[in-house]
Write a protein that holds these residues in place. Structure first.
Motif, mmCIF file in Angstrom:
data_model
loop_
_atom_site.group_PDB
_atom_site.id
_atom_site.type_symbol
_atom_site.label_atom_id
_atom_site.label_comp_id
_atom_site.label_asym_id
_atom_site.label_seq_id
_atom_site.Cartn_x
_atom_site.Cartn_y
_atom_site.Cartn_z
ATOM 1 N N UNK A 78 29.782 47.984 30.815
ATOM 2 C CA UNK A 78 29.563 48.255 29.395
ATOM 3 C C UNK A 78 30.844 48.150 28.570
ATOM 4 N N UNK A 79 31.885 47.560 29.162
ATOM 5 C CA UNK A 79 33.108 47.217 28.433
ATOM 6 C C UNK A 79 33.769 48.432 27.774
ATOM 7 N N UNK A 80 33.761 49.568 28.481
ATOM 8 C CA UNK A 80 34.408 50.772 27.954
ATOM 9 C C UNK A 80 35.927 50.644 28.042
ATOM 10 N N UNK A 81 36.604 51.172 27.029
ATOM 11 C CA UNK A 81 38.063 51.090 26.986
ATOM 12 C C UNK A 81 38.664 52.439 27.380
ATOM 13 N N UNK A 82 39.694 52.393 28.228
ATOM 14 C CA UNK A 82 40.311 53.627 28.709
ATOM 15 C C UNK A 82 41.718 53.332 29.184
ATOM 16 N N UNK A 83 42.465 54.404 29.424
ATOM 17 C CA UNK A 83 43.811 54.323 29.990
ATOM 18 C C UNK A 83 43.898 55.291 31.157
ATOM 19 N N UNK A 84 44.437 54.852 32.268
ATOM 20 C CA UNK A 84 44.700 55.781 33.368
ATOM 21 C C UNK A 84 46.094 56.379 33.256
ATOM 22 N N UNK A 85 46.996 55.700 32.510
ATOM 23 C CA UNK A 85 48.320 56.212 32.185
ATOM 24 C C UNK A 85 48.545 55.978 30.697
ATOM 25 N N UNK A 86 49.078 56.966 30.004
ATOM 26 C CA UNK A 86 49.279 56.872 28.561
ATOM 27 C C UNK A 86 50.139 55.658 28.212
ATOM 28 N N UNK A 87 49.637 54.843 27.278
ATOM 29 C CA UNK A 87 50.376 53.686 26.817
ATOM 30 C C UNK A 87 50.125 52.412 27.592
ATOM 31 N N UNK A 88 49.224 52.471 28.606
ATOM 32 C CA UNK A 88 48.930 51.299 29.424
ATOM 33 C C UNK A 88 47.416 51.082 29.465
ATOM 34 N N UNK A 89 46.837 50.417 28.465
ATOM 35 C CA UNK A 89 45.382 50.213 28.413
ATOM 36 C C UNK A 89 44.896 49.334 29.555
ATOM 37 N N UNK A 90 43.718 49.680 30.075
ATOM 38 C CA UNK A 90 43.101 48.898 31.135
ATOM 39 C C UNK A 90 42.222 47.797 30.525
ATOM 40 N N UNK A 91 41.970 46.727 31.275
ATOM 41 C CA UNK A 91 41.101 45.665 30.747
ATOM 42 C C UNK A 91 39.664 46.146 30.619
ATOM 43 N N UNK A 92 38.878 45.420 29.846
ATOM 44 C CA UNK A 92 37.470 45.753 29.670
ATOM 45 C C UNK A 92 36.630 45.184 30.800
ATOM 46 N N UNK A 93 35.503 44.590 30.420
ATOM 47 C CA UNK A 93 34.585 44.048 31.416
ATOM 48 C C UNK A 93 35.239 42.907 32.192
ATOM 49 N N UNK A 94 35.016 42.897 33.508
ATOM 50 C CA UNK A 94 35.510 41.831 34.372
ATOM 51 C C UNK A 94 34.374 41.310 35.245
ATOM 52 N N UNK A 95 34.463 40.046 35.621
ATOM 53 C CA UNK A 95 33.475 39.474 36.544
ATOM 54 C C UNK A 95 34.184 38.640 37.605
ATOM 55 N N UNK A 96 33.491 38.469 38.719
ATOM 56 C CA UNK A 96 34.073 37.706 39.815
ATOM 57 C C UNK A 96 32.974 37.117 40.687
ATOM 58 N N UNK A 97 33.127 35.845 41.045
ATOM 59 C CA UNK A 97 32.234 35.169 41.988
ATOM 60 C C UNK A 97 32.988 34.963 43.297
ATOM 61 N N UNK A 98 32.316 35.271 44.413
ATOM 62 C CA UNK A 98 32.975 35.183 45.717
ATOM 63 C C UNK A 98 32.045 34.550 46.736
ATOM 64 N N UNK A 99 32.575 33.625 47.504
ATOM 65 C CA UNK A 99 31.866 33.020 48.622
ATOM 66 C C UNK A 99 32.562 33.418 49.916
ATOM 67 N N UNK A 100 31.792 33.991 50.835
ATOM 68 C CA UNK A 100 32.320 34.416 52.132
ATOM 69 C C UNK A 100 31.543 33.722 53.232
ATOM 70 N N UNK A 101 32.256 33.072 54.142
ATOM 71 C CA UNK A 101 31.645 32.432 55.312
ATOM 72 C C UNK A 101 32.217 33.119 56.544
ATOM 73 N N UNK A 102 31.352 33.787 57.281
ATOM 74 C CA UNK A 102 31.776 34.621 58.405
ATOM 75 C C UNK A 102 31.157 34.103 59.695
ATOM 76 N N UNK A 103 31.967 34.003 60.732
ATOM 77 C CA UNK A 103 31.479 33.578 62.036
ATOM 78 C C UNK A 103 30.771 34.731 62.730
ATOM 79 N N UNK A 104 29.638 34.442 63.342
ATOM 80 C CA UNK A 104 28.906 35.463 64.076
ATOM 81 C C UNK A 104 29.599 35.782 65.396
ATOM 82 N N UNK A 105 29.352 37.017 65.879
ATOM 83 C CA UNK A 105 29.862 37.405 67.182
ATOM 84 C C UNK A 105 31.259 37.929 67.142
#
Length: 682
Positions: free
Chosen positions: A655-682
């Motif tokens: 929901x793109x909320x804005x916040x700071x975990x340390x005063x004076x250092x704003x965190x980014x808003x909404x982020x997205x990421x696509x990931x492909x994982x190929x894992x060997x069985x066994x």
């Protein structure tokens, strides 16, 4: 195209035919690892011995349908069958402290409830966007301080305390810096970590311990896989790992590269205008090597090695002048080797490790050019004696030698030694008590003593587990505290924290569990940097009270539906100022759900944190507005004959909320990421 030949080579290497393998871990009912279990293959009469953390590895041409038996003195034996889908086992053994002979049980279903003594985070519970903030969704009481952006320094603390009071261990190597006492989590690639565990107090015989517990990153096993991702703010990454089962042992090799542009919009506080926060670029390269196995029936070994290199921009405070030139370069190298034994004279282990950390920071606006190099070498030895049936003495010794070279402190060295003695007294079939005495010294100071006491047991048909902890812990001043110029204070006293904790876990039915922790921690001689005439200097000026509770529930109707809930209440007070501690939230709430249907998996996390005090009296206390974030992930899973493929999309801060975990250092808003994982069985 620059990475295409590398990707092709990795795929060819990773997915060449290997022998089948099964790995697992043996735990006691309370969640503590069962050291040196013996795992016997009943079909071919072969065997392996697990390590001191209960991990074991089996390999062979065909393990499907074979039966294995697990034995350990002091526990009832168990026997299980390996199915064609089995690749990892978690087995809980029931304590049998009176009988020291092995008894085999057929068809016993292992307990799968979460451990109370060790909070464990398995890889499948993480979203693929793994960072420090992910831990906050799983470990109650954790607080994150992050200085904005993907490449910023990130530190973790527990129960409102300082980050120096939480000891963090990777494999066999303690990561806390002698220079400032903290750990920068941005140096650690989560793809190189297999599992994350939290212990409210160090296991007996372990040299690492903090007033707020131990966070242990296990690198015991990496699957054979390749992973590629891209996302918002210029993110792209590739990593690969290969696990090679050997006779009675294994070797895992992993490496990767990550890059983020990292620039994002934030709202400037003085005029409410939206502007771009620049100079957030971040690059990381890493390589990790891990191995483990047995030498003979009674001896085991483990190797942990990690090297990371980071290059990052440093944007600075949001209200300061725009800084597009400052940067930081840092490198972390570590190597740890453990070897343990199990004989008729008892069990124990010996461990040696070394760690090197180099940093360089440049700020041309203020003409700051700072570099530092820290080196640490550590040795530890511990042994447990099976002298009596109802008493188990345990002794340990550790020695840490460190050095620091920086422009602010000059060239300094430090020697720390610690010895401990404990004895576990079996008061009944399901009740034990363990007192422990700890003696330690730092540099040329005199030896100091502290103590811990642990009482644990199971009740009501073994559905209720109780753990009572009491003790004290000392945190010695860091090298910066004593030698920083100007302002270092070599006469600082160590911080002293006395704590009392009650942990309870109740399992009303299979697939459900409840937990509760009530704690009180009283600290004195806290080290705080305070303003002087022309600079800041550390002093022992504060006494602090922390108390609160943590509660939670986990429910799993079946393998397709998992629900977790946790709530933390924390009351802190600086007894001199009569105010809450800075950056210590009163309330934290976490809700986590996993829902699977056919080849689709949906994960969702809600995290709420109440407002905190950032700064005292300027002219009024500065508070943040609290934060609420929602993260979600949708994954498509497809299984072939030799590989498992997962394509996932993660959206954090939905929901793109804005916040700071340390005063004076704003965190980014909404982020997205696509990931492909190929894992060997066994």
């Amino acid at each position: 195209m620059g990475h295409f030949p590398l990707v092709c080579a990795l795929i060819c290497i990773l997915f060449k035919p290997l022998s089948a393998s099964v790995s697992g871990r043996i735990l006691a009912e309370g969640g503590a690892p069962v050291a040196f279990p013996q795992i016997e293959n009943l079909q071919n009469q072969s065997w392996v011995t697990g390590d001191n953390w209960g991990y074991f590895y089996l390999s062979g041409d065909s393990l499907t349908g074979q039966r294995i038996a697990i034995h350990r003195i002091g526990f009832l034996s168990d026997t299980i069958s390996i199915s064609d889908e089995t690749s990892r086992l978690i087995i809980h053994l029931k304590s049998a402290p009176i009988s020291f002979s092995a008894v085999a049980f057929e068809g016993k279903k292992p307990r799968t409830a979460a451990a109370i003594r060790i909070f464990s985070i398995a890889p499948q519970n993480f979203s693929v966007k793994d960072n420090s903030r992910s831990i906050m969704h799983y470990l109650p009481g954790i607080t994150l301080k992050q200085y904005g952006g993907p490449g910023s320094i990130s530190t973790l603390s527990m129960d409102g305390g300082n980050s120096q009071n939480l000891t963090i261990v990777y494999g066999a190597v303690a990561l806390n810096s002698l220079r400032n006492g903290s750990v920068d989590f941005s140096q650690l690639p989560f793809t190189a970590s297999h599992e994350i565990e939290y212990l409210p107090v160090a296991l007996s015989g372990e040299p690492q311990n903090g007033a707020d517990g131990v966070l242990r990153l296990s690198a015991a096993e990496s699957p054979t896989q390749i992973q590629m991702s891209f996302g918002s703010y210029g993110h792209r990454a590739i990593s690969a790992s290969m696990r090679m089962p050997l006779t009675q042992s294994h070797i895992s090799l992993s490496g990767g590269y990550r890059e983020d542009t990292g620039n994002y919009l934030y709202q400037r506080w003085r005029d409410k205008q939206w502007i771009e926060r620049r100079n957030n670029n971040y690059q990381q390269r890493f390589i990790a090597l891990n191995g483990g196995g047995i030498c003979t029936k009674n001896f085991w070994w483990r190797l942990t090695a990690l090297g990371t290199e980071q290059n990052r921009g440093v944007p600075g405070l949001s209200w300061a002048m725009l800084d597009t030139t400052s940067f930081r370069e840092d490198r972390l190298l570590l190597l740890g080797v453990e070897s343990g034994w199990l004989t008729r004279f008892g069990d124990g282990k010996i461990a040696v490790s070394t760690r090197q950390n180099k940093e360089y920071y440049e700020n041309r606006n203020y003409f700051i050019y700072a570099d530092s190099e820290e080196g640490i070498r550590e040795f530890s030895l511990n042994h447990r004696f099976p002298i009596w049936k109802k008493m188990q003495p345990h002794i340990s010794y550790s020695r840490l030698a460190g050095s620091l070279l920086s422009g602010a402190t000059g060239k300094k060295s430090e020697l720390r030694q610690k010895s401990s003695a404990s004895i576990r007294v079996l008061l009944g079939e399901d009740l034990s008590w363990m007192p422990q005495i700890i003696a330690e010294s730092i540099a040329d100071s005199q030896w100091s003593a502290s103590w811990q006491s642990e009482l644990q047991g199971r009740f009501f048909d073994e559905r209720l587990y109780l753990l009572l902890l009491a003790g004290e812990n000392r945190r010695h001043p860091t090298l910066n505290d004593r030698y920083w110029q100007p302002g270092g204070n070599p006469n600082l006293k160590p911080e002293l924290t006395r704590s009392l904790q009650l942990w309870a876990q109740y399992e009303p039915q299979s697939g459900a569990s409840l937990f509760l922790q009530i704690f009180s921690k009283q600290s004195k001689n806290l080290i705080q940097w305070v303003p002087q005439a022309a600079y800041w200097a550390p002093a022992n000026i504060r006494q602090v009270s922390r108390r609160g509770l943590k509660s939670g529930a986990a429910f799993s109707a079946n393998q397709n539906t998992v629900f977790r809930f946790s709530y933390s209440f924390l009351e802190t007070k600086d007894l001199a100022l009569k105010k809450p501690l800075r950056y210590a939230p009163t309330h934290q709430l976490r809700v986590h759900g996993i829902f699977s249907w056919r080849m689709l998996t949906l994960k969702s996390d809600l995290f709420y944190q109440s407002s905190r005090i950032f700064m005292y009296n300027y002219p009024e206390d500065i508070l943040d507005a609290g934060m609420t974030t929602v993260d979600t992930e949708l994954a498509w899973n497809n299984s072939g004959r030799h590989t498992e493929r997962t394509l996932s999309c993660v959206v954090t801060n939905l929901f793109n909320n804005r916040y700071e975990s340390v005063l004076g250092y704003p965190e980014p808003g909404r982020e997205w990421r696509m990931t492909l994982t190929i894992k060997k069985k066994g």
